[in-house]
Each structure stands twice: as C-alpha cells, then as structure tokens.
Scaffold this motif. Structure first.
Motif, PDB file in Angstrom:
ATOM      1  N   ARG A 254       0.748  -0.791  -0.099  1.00  7.91           N
ATOM      2  CA  ARG A 254      -0.341   0.022   0.027  1.00  7.91           C
ATOM      3  C   ARG A 254       0.729   1.193  -0.359  1.00  7.91           C
ATOM      4  O   ARG A 254       1.621   1.050   0.970  1.00  7.91           O
ATOM      5  CB  ARG A 254      -0.930   0.218   1.815  1.00  7.91           C
ATOM      6  N   VAL A 255       0.690   1.899  -1.609  1.00 11.53           N
ATOM      7  CA  VAL A 255       1.248   3.535  -0.637  1.00 11.53           C
ATOM      8  C   VAL A 255       0.810   4.485  -0.201  1.00 11.53           C
ATOM      9  O   VAL A 255      -0.860   3.908  -0.329  1.00 11.53           O
ATOM     10  CB  VAL A 255       1.408   3.774  -2.255  1.00 11.53           C
ATOM     11  N   PHE A 256       0.974   5.466   0.480  1.00  9.42           N
ATOM     12  CA  PHE A 256       0.139   6.073   1.146  1.00  9.42           C
ATOM     13  C   PHE A 256       0.479   7.696   1.023  1.00  9.42           C
ATOM     14  O   PHE A 256       2.313   7.809   1.247  1.00  9.42           O
ATOM     15  CB  PHE A 256       0.166   5.605   2.650  1.00  9.42           C
ATOM     16  N   GLY A 257       0.084   8.246   1.455  1.00  7.47           N
ATOM     17  CA  GLY A 257       0.393  10.220   1.723  1.00  7.47           C
ATOM     18  C   GLY A 257      -0.115  10.634   3.171  1.00  7.47           C
ATOM     19  O   GLY A 257      -1.364  10.123   3.208  1.00  7.47           O
ATOM     20  N   LYS A 258       0.304  11.656   3.723  1.00  4.27           N
ATOM     21  CA  LYS A 258      -0.285  12.190   4.520  1.00  4.27           C
ATOM     22  C   LYS A 258      -0.375  13.278   5.215  1.00  4.27           C
ATOM     23  O   LYS A 258       0.525  13.679   4.230  1.00  4.27           O
ATOM     24  CB  LYS A 258       0.084  11.040   6.044  1.00  4.27           C
TER      25      LYS A 258
ATOM     26  N   ALA B 271       3.798  16.433   7.114  1.00  5.34           N
ATOM     27  CA  ALA B 271       3.323  15.330   5.665  1.00  5.34           C
ATOM     28  C   ALA B 271       4.459  14.514   5.063  1.00  5.34           C
ATOM     29  O   ALA B 271       5.400  15.044   5.883  1.00  5.34           O
ATOM     30  CB  ALA B 271       3.640  16.991   4.452  1.00  5.34           C
ATOM     31  N   GLY B 272       3.928  13.652   4.707  1.00  4.95           N
ATOM     32  CA  GLY B 272       4.369  12.237   4.516  1.00  4.95           C
ATOM     33  C   GLY B 272       3.863  11.309   3.584  1.00  4.95           C
ATOM     34  O   GLY B 272       2.892  11.090   3.045  1.00  4.95           O
ATOM     35  N   ALA B 273       5.018  10.387   2.801  1.00  7.67           N
ATOM     36  CA  ALA B 273       4.058   9.371   2.119  1.00  7.67           C
ATOM     37  C   ALA B 273       5.452   8.348   2.763  1.00  7.67           C
ATOM     38  O   ALA B 273       6.148   8.089   2.736  1.00  7.67           O
ATOM     39  CB  ALA B 273       5.094  10.018   0.571  1.00  7.67           C
ATOM     40  N   GLY B 274       4.788   6.689   2.185  1.00 10.53           N
ATOM     41  CA  GLY B 274       5.369   5.974   3.100  1.00 10.53           C
ATOM     42  C   GLY B 274       4.534   4.325   2.103  1.00 10.53           C
ATOM     43  O   GLY B 274       4.240   4.944   1.321  1.00 10.53           O
ATOM     44  N   LEU B 275       5.174   3.502   2.113  1.00  3.03           N
ATOM     45  CA  LEU B 275       5.185   2.432   1.612  1.00  3.03           C
ATOM     46  C   LEU B 275       4.528   1.211   2.362  1.00  3.03           C
ATOM     47  O   LEU B 275       5.611   1.350   3.623  1.00  3.03           O
ATOM     48  CB  LEU B 275       6.619   1.599   0.274  1.00  3.03           C
ATOM     49  N   GLU B 276       3.901   0.759   2.155  1.00  2.00           N
ATOM     50  CA  GLU B 276       3.631  -0.716   3.690  1.00  2.00           C
ATOM     51  C   GLU B 276       3.468  -1.814   3.037  1.00  2.00           C
ATOM     52  O   GLU B 276       2.886  -2.092   2.275  1.00  2.00           O
ATOM     53  CB  GLU B 276       2.349   0.005   3.787  1.00  2.00           C
TER      54      GLU B 276
ATOM     55  N   VAL C 193       8.984   8.694   4.984  1.00  5.38           N
ATOM     56  CA  VAL C 193       9.570  10.206   4.909  1.00  5.38           C
ATOM     57  C   VAL C 193       8.631  10.927   5.469  1.00  5.38           C
ATOM     58  O   VAL C 193       7.223  11.326   4.528  1.00  5.38           O
ATOM     59  CB  VAL C 193      10.377   9.957   3.243  1.00  5.38           C
ATOM     60  N   GLU C 194       8.928  12.145   6.242  1.00  4.84           N
ATOM     61  CA  GLU C 194       8.173  13.092   6.403  1.00  4.84           C
ATOM     62  C   GLU C 194       8.489  14.260   6.464  1.00  4.84           C
ATOM     63  O   GLU C 194      10.035  14.015   7.280  1.00  4.84           O
ATOM     64  CB  GLU C 194       7.463  12.498   8.113  1.00  4.84           C
ATOM     65  N   TYR C 195       8.086  15.583   6.480  1.00  5.01           N
ATOM     66  CA  TYR C 195       8.512  16.776   6.662  1.00  5.01           C
ATOM     67  C   TYR C 195       7.692  17.388   7.649  1.00  5.01           C
ATOM     68  O   TYR C 195       6.312  17.942   8.058  1.00  5.01           O
ATOM     69  CB  TYR C 195       8.078  17.010   4.901  1.00  5.01           C
ATOM     70  N   LEU C 196       8.652  17.932   8.638  1.00  8.04           N
ATOM     71  CA  LEU C 196       7.779  18.523   9.658  1.00  8.04           C
ATOM     72  C   LEU C 196       8.386  19.663   9.674  1.00  8.04           C
ATOM     73  O   LEU C 196       9.447  20.345   9.599  1.00  8.04           O
ATOM     74  CB  LEU C 196       8.285  17.913  11.110  1.00  8.04           C
ATOM     75  N   ASP C 197       7.417  20.937   9.742  1.00  6.16           N
ATOM     76  CA  ASP C 197       7.527  22.078   9.896  1.00  6.16           C
ATOM     77  C   ASP C 197       8.072  22.426  11.476  1.00  6.16           C
ATOM     78  O   ASP C 197       7.648  23.206  11.597  1.00  6.16           O
ATOM     79  CB  ASP C 197       7.260  22.616   9.210  1.00  6.16           C
TER      80      ASP C 197
END
Length: 180
Positions: free
Chosen positions: A113-117, A143-148, A160-164
C-alpha cells in the motif's frame, strides 16, 4: 476489428476495476498501533541576544509511536508522539519532540500500500549553545509519504515525513503496525 478491440479494452478495464476494488478491501479496518525507528535531519538558524547568530543542520536517531483508525483500505486518521533526537554540533544541541495528527490516504496494490499523509504537529524544542538555553514551540504543518507491506493485521512500513519544526525537519523511519 475496431469493435473487437473495444470489447477487449472493455474486458481489460473491467478486470482492472475488479482487481483494484478487491485490493481496496485488503487493508484491515479498525484501530491500529505502531512504532518506528529512524533518523531526523534538523535545520535551524537565527539570532538570539543570549546566543548570538547560529546555524544548525544536523541529524540524529529518531523514533515515534503512533495509533490511528483505518476506515477502509483507502482512508485513515493517525496521531502520535515523535522524538526527533538530540543532535549536536560544535557546542550547540537541539532537543525537539512533538505530537502529530494526520489524515492518511492510501492506494492498495495487493499486499503493498502506497500512502500519503497531511496534517499538523505541535512541537517543543530546546536549543542549548555553550551552556545558554532557549526554548521554542509551535503548531505547524506536517506531511509524509510511505510504503506499507501488509501481512493480515500486521504491517511493515517505511516512510519519510516533512515536519515544519524549527526551520525544517525531515524524518526517515522504518516501523510496524498491528490492527485490532
């Protein structure tokens, strides 16, 4: 000949639809808990009357625990605690952590499963330089994106997540989840 090609294309389109519709249900629904380990790269620069000018760009071990609710194979809501480590560089040390909340959208592809958040993070950080300390906190975008890879109610995930947080933080993790 053209009519036969249209029928073949329609059959392939129907098969693809049923394949995607079937895999959308592959992800277990319900509450889940998880944990991840990895690293965080933290950037911060600025000026302070006590500390003077500073420029910080370092990485350190990071971890998080999280939980959420999977509504279906496509949508979930997730929140957790993030510890971004305590990276240091030539007399400076940053110690950030936070609480995050995300809306998660995924596309099931069989057991993968490919996901974004997208969401936000409330963070708190202490910067220590040569014994002087300043604190900062805030609520910012995350925000982030990943593979499960799913194995029934158990799943392995990389993301991987980007946190401001501060002037920008990237977090790279590998972890696992269990759905109840």
């Amino acid at each position: 000949m053209e009519m036969m090609m249209n029928r073949i294309n329609a059959v392939w389109l129907c098969l693809l639809f049923f394949l995607v519709a079937g895999t959308a249900q592959a992800k277990d629904e319900g509450f889940y808990l998880g944990a991840s380990l990895g690293s965080a790269t933290i950037e911060q620069e600025g000026s302070d009357p006590d500390l003077g000018d500073f420029n910080f760009d370092e990485d350190d071990f990071a971890w998080k625990i999280f939980g959420g609710y999977q509504f279906n194979g496509l949508l979930a809501i997730e929140g957790g605690y993030v510890d971004l480590g305590s990276p240091s560089d030539s007399g400076s040390e940053v110690d950030p952590y936070g609480l995050d909340l995300f809306a998660v959208a995924g596309i099931p592809l069989g057991p993968m499963r490919v996901f974004g958040k997208l969401g936000g993070i409330y963070w708190d950080s202490d910067l220590t330089q040569d014994g002087d300390k300043i604190s900062d906190d805030g609520f910012d975008v995350a925000a982030g994106a990943g593979l499960e890879f799913e194995l029934g109610s158990f799943a392995l995930r990389g993301e991987v997540e980007y946190l401001d947080v501060l002037d920008g933080t990237w977090m790279y993790t590998i972890g696992a989840t269990v759905t109840f």
